[in-house]
Design an enzyme around this catalytic site. Structure first.
Site, PDB file in Angstrom:
ATOM      1  N   ARG A  19       0.844  -1.205   0.000  1.00  0.00           N
ATOM      2  CA  ARG A  19       0.000   0.000   0.000  1.00  0.00           C
ATOM      3  C   ARG A  19       0.884   1.263   0.000  1.00  0.00           C
ATOM      4  NH1 ARG A  19      -0.792   4.713   2.572  1.00  0.00           N
ATOM      5  NH2 ARG A  19      -0.195   3.685   4.503  1.00  0.00           N
ATOM      6  N   ASP A  20       1.486   1.557   1.127  1.00  0.00           N
ATOM      7  CA  ASP A  20       2.278   2.793   1.235  1.00  0.00           C
ATOM      8  C   ASP A  20       3.446   2.780   0.245  1.00  0.00           C
ATOM      9  OD1 ASP A  20       3.214   5.220   2.168  1.00  0.00           O
ATOM     10  OD2 ASP A  20       3.290   4.638   4.265  1.00  0.00           O
ATOM     11  N   HIS A 211       4.731   4.254  12.778  1.00  0.00           N
ATOM     12  CA  HIS A 211       4.843   4.238  11.311  1.00  0.00           C
ATOM     13  C   HIS A 211       5.832   5.331  10.932  1.00  0.00           C
ATOM     14  CE1 HIS A 211       3.015   3.922   7.160  1.00  0.00           C
ATOM     15  NE2 HIS A 211       3.481   5.156   7.092  1.00  0.00           N
ATOM     16  N   HIS A 213       8.817   7.192   8.523  1.00  0.00           N
ATOM     17  CA  HIS A 213       9.424   7.403   7.201  1.00  0.00           C
ATOM     18  C   HIS A 213      10.872   7.839   7.416  1.00  0.00           C
ATOM     19  CE1 HIS A 213       6.110   6.930   4.273  1.00  0.00           C
ATOM     20  NE2 HIS A 213       5.389   7.027   5.374  1.00  0.00           N
ATOM     21  N   CYS A 244       3.736   9.466   1.168  1.00  0.00           N
ATOM     22  CA  CYS A 244       2.395  10.014   0.960  1.00  0.00           C
ATOM     23  C   CYS A 244       2.382  10.824  -0.326  1.00  0.00           C
ATOM     24  CB  CYS A 244       2.031  10.899   2.147  1.00  0.00           C
ATOM     25  SG  CYS A 244       0.499  11.803   1.926  1.00  0.00           S
ATOM     26  N   ASN A 253       9.288   4.589   3.562  1.00  0.00           N
ATOM     27  CA  ASN A 253       9.153   4.055   4.914  1.00  0.00           C
ATOM     28  C   ASN A 253      10.500   3.453   5.319  1.00  0.00           C
ATOM     29  OD1 ASN A 253       6.057   3.826   5.592  1.00  0.00           O
ATOM     30  ND2 ASN A 253       6.263   3.324   3.434  1.00  0.00           N
TER      31      ASN A 253
HETATM   32 ZN    ZN Z   1       3.416   6.307   5.364  1.00  0.00          ZN
END
Ligand code: ZN
Length: 300
Positions: A19-20, A211, A213, A244, A253
């Protein structure tokens, strides 16, 4: 007197690469390839994977196949898949696609919220509440997130008080887990420790996920600070992919394999197989036609 180690025996890594990691990539990955990627990540030992987001395909074309992908996920005991939703429609879509876990969040930054979600934080909190209630009605587990918990454009443009207010709001609604996101990669270890010192006592038995980055190379330093602060769950993405789409300089990430390597070397188990993980990242370096931010996959 023996000193008690601040480090746990085990840490849970949650893979967010599908996803990310992929959402910002211009190269469209086919649904078959995504299913194969997820199978590869499961084979490498991952037991929790955020597989997609239920957003409008026009906003994030890479996620247009969310339902189709969910149908093709390898169903294995002990493996949990989650999806991200931005609104009620997204929660509904995730439920219909068969997911049992939903990731929803609000931004702690007014500016980011208006740019990313086109709403004021106060409105986002109301929307969040409706989503939690809907997910509960579906019997789904809810991970309540806070984006930009460590700042949006600068580390001091989001106050800890704002983050704590949202934490209390999420906990009052009975979220199953709390996720703090350093969406812009601004956090520093001291800031992580200070915020966690406030949040961990509030969270109590509710697991707190970090979470991170690695935009400014502080990702693993922040992992260390978070471990010392009591965090036992981290989001990571294979190869260090990610970012994002609504934050200009938000890059990857923290890399799954780099994080797992550090933890293993520190005597902390993750259950992950580094050789298999690095193979996934090497494959995606080729597929995406560029060097990925992760370090370890270039060595192993
Ligand atoms: Zn993220």
């Amino acid at each position: 007197m023996t000193q008690i180690s601040p480090y746990p025996h085990q840490v849970e890594i949650i893979e967010v690469g599908p996803r990310d990691g992929l959402q910002r990539e211009a190269t469209l990955i086919s649904t078959d390839d995504k299913a194969a990627l997820i199978a590869g990540l499961v084979a490498a030992g991952l037991r929790r994977i955020q597989v997609t987001s239920f957003v409008h395909p026009r906003l994030v074309p890479q996620m247009a196949d969310a339902e189709e992908l969910c149908r093709r996920l390898p169903q294995l005991p002990g493996v949990a898949y989650s999806g991200l939703a931005l609104n009620l429609k997204g929660v509904e879509r995730a439920e219909q696609a068969g997911l049992r876990h939903i990731d929803i969040s609000v931004s702690a930054s007014e500016a980011h919220s208006q740019r990313n979600a086109n709403r004021f934080v106060a409105d986002a909190l109301t929307g969040f509440q409706e989503m939690v209630q809907q997910a509960r009605a579906y019997g789904m587990s809810v991970r309540g997130g806070i984006q930009c918990a460590f700042g949006y454009q600068r580390p001091d443009d989001v106050s800890p008080e704002t983050v704590l207010d949202i934490v209390r709001h999420h906990l009052d609604l009975g979220v199953d887990e709390l996720a703090l996101a350093d969406s812009s990669g601004l956090a520093n270890p001291r800031q992580v420790q200070a915020l966690l010192a406030e949040i961990m006592p509030l969270a109590g038995d509710v697991p707190v996920i970090l979470h991170l980055h690695d935009t400014r190379g502080m990702g693993l330093a922040n992992v260390l600070a978070a471990l010392q602060g009591g965090v036992r769950h981290f989001d990571t993405a294979f190869g260090g992919l990610g970012g994002c789409p609504f934050i200009d300089d938000a890059t990857g990430n923290i890399a799954t394999e780099d994080t797992a390597y550090m933890l293993h070397e520190m005597g902390i188990e993750t259950g992950l197989d580094l050789a298999k993980l690095t193979a996934v990242s090497r494959e995606y370096e080729e597929r995406l036609g560029k060097k990925l931010p992760g370090k370890l996959y270039t060595l192993l």
